[in-house]
Design a protein around this motif. Sequence first.
Motif, PDB file in Angstrom:
ATOM      1  N   ARG A  33      34.516   6.452  29.279  1.00  0.00           N
ATOM      2  CA  ARG A  33      35.923   6.810  29.179  1.00  0.00           C
ATOM      3  C   ARG A  33      36.176   8.158  29.842  1.00  0.00           C
ATOM      4  NH1 ARG A  33      36.662   6.893  22.891  1.00  0.00           N
ATOM      5  NH2 ARG A  33      34.986   8.392  23.271  1.00  0.00           N
ATOM      6  N   LEU A  34      37.420   8.378  30.234  1.00  0.00           N
ATOM      7  CA  LEU A  34      37.773   9.652  30.859  1.00  0.00           C
ATOM      8  C   LEU A  34      37.469  10.827  29.947  1.00  0.00           C
ATOM      9  CD1 LEU A  34      41.175   8.784  32.580  1.00  0.00           C
ATOM     10  CD2 LEU A  34      39.028   9.354  33.711  1.00  0.00           C
ATOM     11  N   LEU A  35      37.731  10.653  28.648  1.00  0.00           N
ATOM     12  CA  LEU A  35      37.535  11.756  27.704  1.00  0.00           C
ATOM     13  C   LEU A  35      36.062  12.001  27.381  1.00  0.00           C
ATOM     14  CD1 LEU A  35      40.493  11.202  25.195  1.00  0.00           C
ATOM     15  CD2 LEU A  35      40.363  12.785  27.110  1.00  0.00           C
ATOM     16  N   ASP A  36      35.186  11.087  27.774  1.00  0.00           N
ATOM     17  CA  ASP A  36      33.752  11.287  27.489  1.00  0.00           C
ATOM     18  C   ASP A  36      33.162  12.419  28.316  1.00  0.00           C
ATOM     19  OD1 ASP A  36      33.671   9.233  25.649  1.00  0.00           O
ATOM     20  OD2 ASP A  36      33.083   7.725  27.120  1.00  0.00           O
ATOM     21  N   ASP A  37      33.781  12.716  29.458  1.00  0.00           N
ATOM     22  CA  ASP A  37      33.295  13.770  30.353  1.00  0.00           C
ATOM     23  C   ASP A  37      31.826  13.549  30.708  1.00  0.00           C
ATOM     24  OD1 ASP A  37      33.713  16.010  31.910  1.00  0.00           O
ATOM     25  OD2 ASP A  37      33.082  17.415  30.348  1.00  0.00           O
ATOM     26  N   THR A  38      31.475  12.291  31.009  1.00  0.00           N
ATOM     27  CA  THR A  38      30.105  11.929  31.344  1.00  0.00           C
ATOM     28  C   THR A  38      29.689  12.540  32.675  1.00  0.00           C
ATOM     29  OG1 THR A  38      30.412   9.825  30.189  1.00  0.00           O
ATOM     30  CG2 THR A  38      28.537   9.972  31.702  1.00  0.00           C
ATOM     31  N   ALA A  39      28.509  13.160  32.691  1.00  0.00           N
ATOM     32  CA  ALA A  39      28.012  13.753  33.939  1.00  0.00           C
ATOM     33  C   ALA A  39      27.685  12.643  34.935  1.00  0.00           C
ATOM     34  CB  ALA A  39      26.765  14.589  33.652  1.00  0.00           C
ATOM     35  N   TYR A  90      43.225   8.149  38.272  1.00  0.00           N
ATOM     36  CA  TYR A  90      43.966   8.378  37.036  1.00  0.00           C
ATOM     37  C   TYR A  90      45.006   9.469  37.258  1.00  0.00           C
ATOM     38  CZ  TYR A  90      40.582  12.236  36.390  1.00  0.00           C
ATOM     39  OH  TYR A  90      39.801  13.362  36.557  1.00  0.00           O
ATOM     40  N   ILE A  91      45.956   9.509  36.324  1.00  0.00           N
ATOM     41  CA  ILE A  91      47.022  10.513  36.366  1.00  0.00           C
ATOM     42  C   ILE A  91      46.832  11.483  35.218  1.00  0.00           C
ATOM     43  CG2 ILE A  91      49.517  10.911  36.246  1.00  0.00           C
ATOM     44  CD1 ILE A  91      49.896   8.010  37.192  1.00  0.00           C
ATOM     45  N   ASP A  92      46.826  12.758  35.521  1.00  0.00           N
ATOM     46  CA  ASP A  92      46.805  13.801  34.501  1.00  0.00           C
ATOM     47  C   ASP A  92      48.247  14.023  34.034  1.00  0.00           C
ATOM     48  OD1 ASP A  92      46.661  16.064  32.947  1.00  0.00           O
ATOM     49  OD2 ASP A  92      45.505  17.241  34.385  1.00  0.00           O
ATOM     50  N   LEU A  93      48.560  13.518  32.837  1.00  0.00           N
ATOM     51  CA  LEU A  93      49.931  13.597  32.331  1.00  0.00           C
ATOM     52  C   LEU A  93      50.269  14.975  31.762  1.00  0.00           C
ATOM     53  CD1 LEU A  93      50.098  10.088  30.593  1.00  0.00           C
ATOM     54  CD2 LEU A  93      51.253  10.781  32.707  1.00  0.00           C
ATOM     55  N   GLY A  94      49.316  15.891  31.804  1.00  0.00           N
ATOM     56  CA  GLY A  94      49.566  17.227  31.284  1.00  0.00           C
ATOM     57  C   GLY A  94      50.133  18.188  32.299  1.00  0.00           C
ATOM     58  N   LEU A 196      54.311  -4.239  32.830  1.00  0.00           N
ATOM     59  CA  LEU A 196      53.130  -3.393  32.621  1.00  0.00           C
ATOM     60  C   LEU A 196      52.783  -3.451  31.139  1.00  0.00           C
ATOM     61  CD1 LEU A 196      53.777  -0.041  34.551  1.00  0.00           C
ATOM     62  CD2 LEU A 196      51.741  -1.461  34.766  1.00  0.00           C
ATOM     63  N   PHE A 197      51.498  -3.553  30.846  1.00  0.00           N
ATOM     64  CA  PHE A 197      51.037  -3.555  29.455  1.00  0.00           C
ATOM     65  C   PHE A 197      49.909  -2.540  29.342  1.00  0.00           C
ATOM     66  CE2 PHE A 197      48.386  -4.954  25.940  1.00  0.00           C
ATOM     67  CZ  PHE A 197      49.306  -5.300  24.960  1.00  0.00           C
ATOM     68  N   CYS A 198      50.121  -1.477  28.558  1.00  0.00           N
ATOM     69  CA  CYS A 198      49.207  -0.333  28.534  1.00  0.00           C
ATOM     70  C   CYS A 198      48.804   0.022  27.106  1.00  0.00           C
ATOM     71  CB  CYS A 198      49.857   0.884  29.186  1.00  0.00           C
ATOM     72  SG  CYS A 198      50.457   0.596  30.864  1.00  0.00           S
ATOM     73  N   PRO A 199      47.645  -0.428  26.646  1.00  0.00           N
ATOM     74  CA  PRO A 199      47.137   0.041  25.350  1.00  0.00           C
ATOM     75  C   PRO A 199      46.676   1.486  25.449  1.00  0.00           C
ATOM     76  CG  PRO A 199      45.538  -1.378  26.410  1.00  0.00           C
ATOM     77  CD  PRO A 199      46.755  -1.386  27.286  1.00  0.00           C
ATOM     78  N   VAL A 200      46.574   2.132  24.301  1.00  0.00           N
ATOM     79  CA  VAL A 200      46.225   3.553  24.251  1.00  0.00           C
ATOM     80  C   VAL A 200      44.983   3.737  23.392  1.00  0.00           C
ATOM     81  CG1 VAL A 200      46.997   5.860  23.568  1.00  0.00           C
ATOM     82  CG2 VAL A 200      48.654   4.209  24.471  1.00  0.00           C
ATOM     83  N   GLU A 201      44.060   4.546  23.893  1.00  0.00           N
ATOM     84  CA  GLU A 201      42.893   4.955  23.100  1.00  0.00           C
ATOM     85  C   GLU A 201      42.667   6.440  23.328  1.00  0.00           C
ATOM     86  OE1 GLU A 201      38.131   3.947  22.392  1.00  0.00           O
ATOM     87  OE2 GLU A 201      39.270   2.890  23.940  1.00  0.00           O
ATOM     88  N   ASP A 202      42.687   7.198  22.236  1.00  0.00           N
ATOM     89  CA  ASP A 202      42.420   8.641  22.319  1.00  0.00           C
ATOM     90  C   ASP A 202      43.274   9.326  23.386  1.00  0.00           C
ATOM     91  OD1 ASP A 202      40.506   8.407  20.326  1.00  0.00           O
ATOM     92  OD2 ASP A 202      38.881   8.087  21.749  1.00  0.00           O
ATOM     93  N   GLU A 203      44.586   9.087  23.327  1.00  0.00           N
ATOM     94  CA  GLU A 203      45.562   9.734  24.216  1.00  0.00           C
ATOM     95  C   GLU A 203      45.438   9.318  25.673  1.00  0.00           C
ATOM     96  OE1 GLU A 203      44.583  13.892  23.038  1.00  0.00           O
ATOM     97  OE2 GLU A 203      46.674  13.950  22.422  1.00  0.00           O
ATOM     98  N   VAL A 204      44.778   8.190  25.932  1.00  0.00           N
ATOM     99  CA  VAL A 204      44.634   7.675  27.294  1.00  0.00           C
ATOM    100  C   VAL A 204      45.252   6.283  27.369  1.00  0.00           C
ATOM    101  CG1 VAL A 204      43.040   7.041  29.138  1.00  0.00           C
ATOM    102  CG2 VAL A 204      42.505   8.991  27.649  1.00  0.00           C
ATOM    103  N   PHE A 239      50.822  11.724  25.795  1.00  0.00           N
ATOM    104  CA  PHE A 239      49.501  11.247  26.195  1.00  0.00           C
ATOM    105  C   PHE A 239      48.871  12.193  27.219  1.00  0.00           C
ATOM    106  CE2 PHE A 239      52.150   7.514  25.218  1.00  0.00           C
ATOM    107  CZ  PHE A 239      51.485   7.093  24.068  1.00  0.00           C
ATOM    108  N   ARG A 240      47.560  12.091  27.335  1.00  0.00           N
ATOM    109  CA  ARG A 240      46.824  13.005  28.212  1.00  0.00           C
ATOM    110  C   ARG A 240      46.594  12.430  29.610  1.00  0.00           C
ATOM    111  NH1 ARG A 240      41.106  16.042  26.624  1.00  0.00           N
ATOM    112  NH2 ARG A 240      40.835  17.139  28.610  1.00  0.00           N
ATOM    113  N   TYR A 241      46.215  11.156  29.673  1.00  0.00           N
ATOM    114  CA  TYR A 241      45.921  10.535  30.963  1.00  0.00           C
ATOM    115  C   TYR A 241      46.536   9.144  31.040  1.00  0.00           C
ATOM    116  CZ  TYR A 241      42.166  14.039  31.426  1.00  0.00           C
ATOM    117  OH  TYR A 241      41.454  15.202  31.495  1.00  0.00           O
ATOM    118  N   PHE A 242      46.836   8.721  32.282  1.00  0.00           N
ATOM    119  CA  PHE A 242      47.122   7.323  32.589  1.00  0.00           C
ATOM    120  C   PHE A 242      45.963   6.841  33.436  1.00  0.00           C
ATOM    121  CE2 PHE A 242      48.711   3.699  34.836  1.00  0.00           C
ATOM    122  CZ  PHE A 242      49.648   3.112  33.989  1.00  0.00           C
TER     123      PHE A 242
END
Length: 312
Positions: A33-39, A90-94, A196-204, A239-242
């Motif tokens: 996931r985007l929020l995982d910040d995986t290296a 992805y889009i940074d919604l911030g 468009l159908f967009c579920p949300v998980e952890d602000e994404v 939300f944080r990201y699209f």
Amino acid sequence: MSHWQFLPVPFKFQLSDLTLFSVSLPLQVRAERLLDDTAPVRVPMPPVGELLAGSQGFVIHALPLAEPSPPVRRAGNYLCYVPQQYEHCYIDLGIGFERYQGKFSAKTRATILRKVRKYAEHCGGAIAWQTFRTPDELARFFRLAGTLSKTTYQERLLDAGLPDSDKFRQQALVLAGQDRLRAYLLYSGERPVAYLFCPVEDEVLSYAYVGYDPAYIHLSVGTVLQWLAIEQLFGEARFRYFDFTEGQSEHKRLFATDRRLCGKVFLVKRSLRNCAVIHCHRMMNRLSSWLGAAMARLGLKARVKRVLRFVR
């Protein structure tokens, strides 16, 4: 990091957008996931000690890669197969809508706004569209979007239309009850022409299901609905990201603020059957790419795609 799911995973054998058949393997699946910040990973390897009974291996969606990976290589007792390597968009919604608009060149921004104005003129001055977010609103969305989905090439050719099952709808109702869902419809009069159908998980928000009526392709209804939805999401500041999820396209690159190299990575136990599935799947993908390139050189690719969108 998300947990593994044990699922039958289909390998679709396709020529362009046309699926000929598929073969499934039982695999453990997870998505980065985007929020995982995986290296970013330089050499994907199978996880140690996590193989379940009956599992033929692993598949990791959206794994960040430090560099392009070979399509197929040995990894001990596994084959590492990377059929998709792409710029994960992805889009940074911030960043705010004003700054977001500034990411486009003046020419591109003018083109998008011209398409929006053109569709507004088609609608008689004001664009008819709707956002669905509560359980009570979803019944109407599923009724209208479900009918629309059956006309789209996403469903007819890619088997990627809006799911039509009680289980899917119940899950959507749960998400809506938790304010973890946004769905959108664009209309032409009373007729829905894009969704468009967009579920949300952890602000994404995830770009999960999308489709449009091919009869309205000349009015760029997918682009129009995407722009309207993004503008509203910036206004919500909720939300944080699209997340445009797996794969890449000109549409995703156009609207994204950020990209990172990712891959869909299979790590499958080496056996005669598994090797045959993977190597045949790779050969089919190469044939499809070769045919696509050949048609593009002959100026036929866009024409064939337009025809396929209307195939029933």
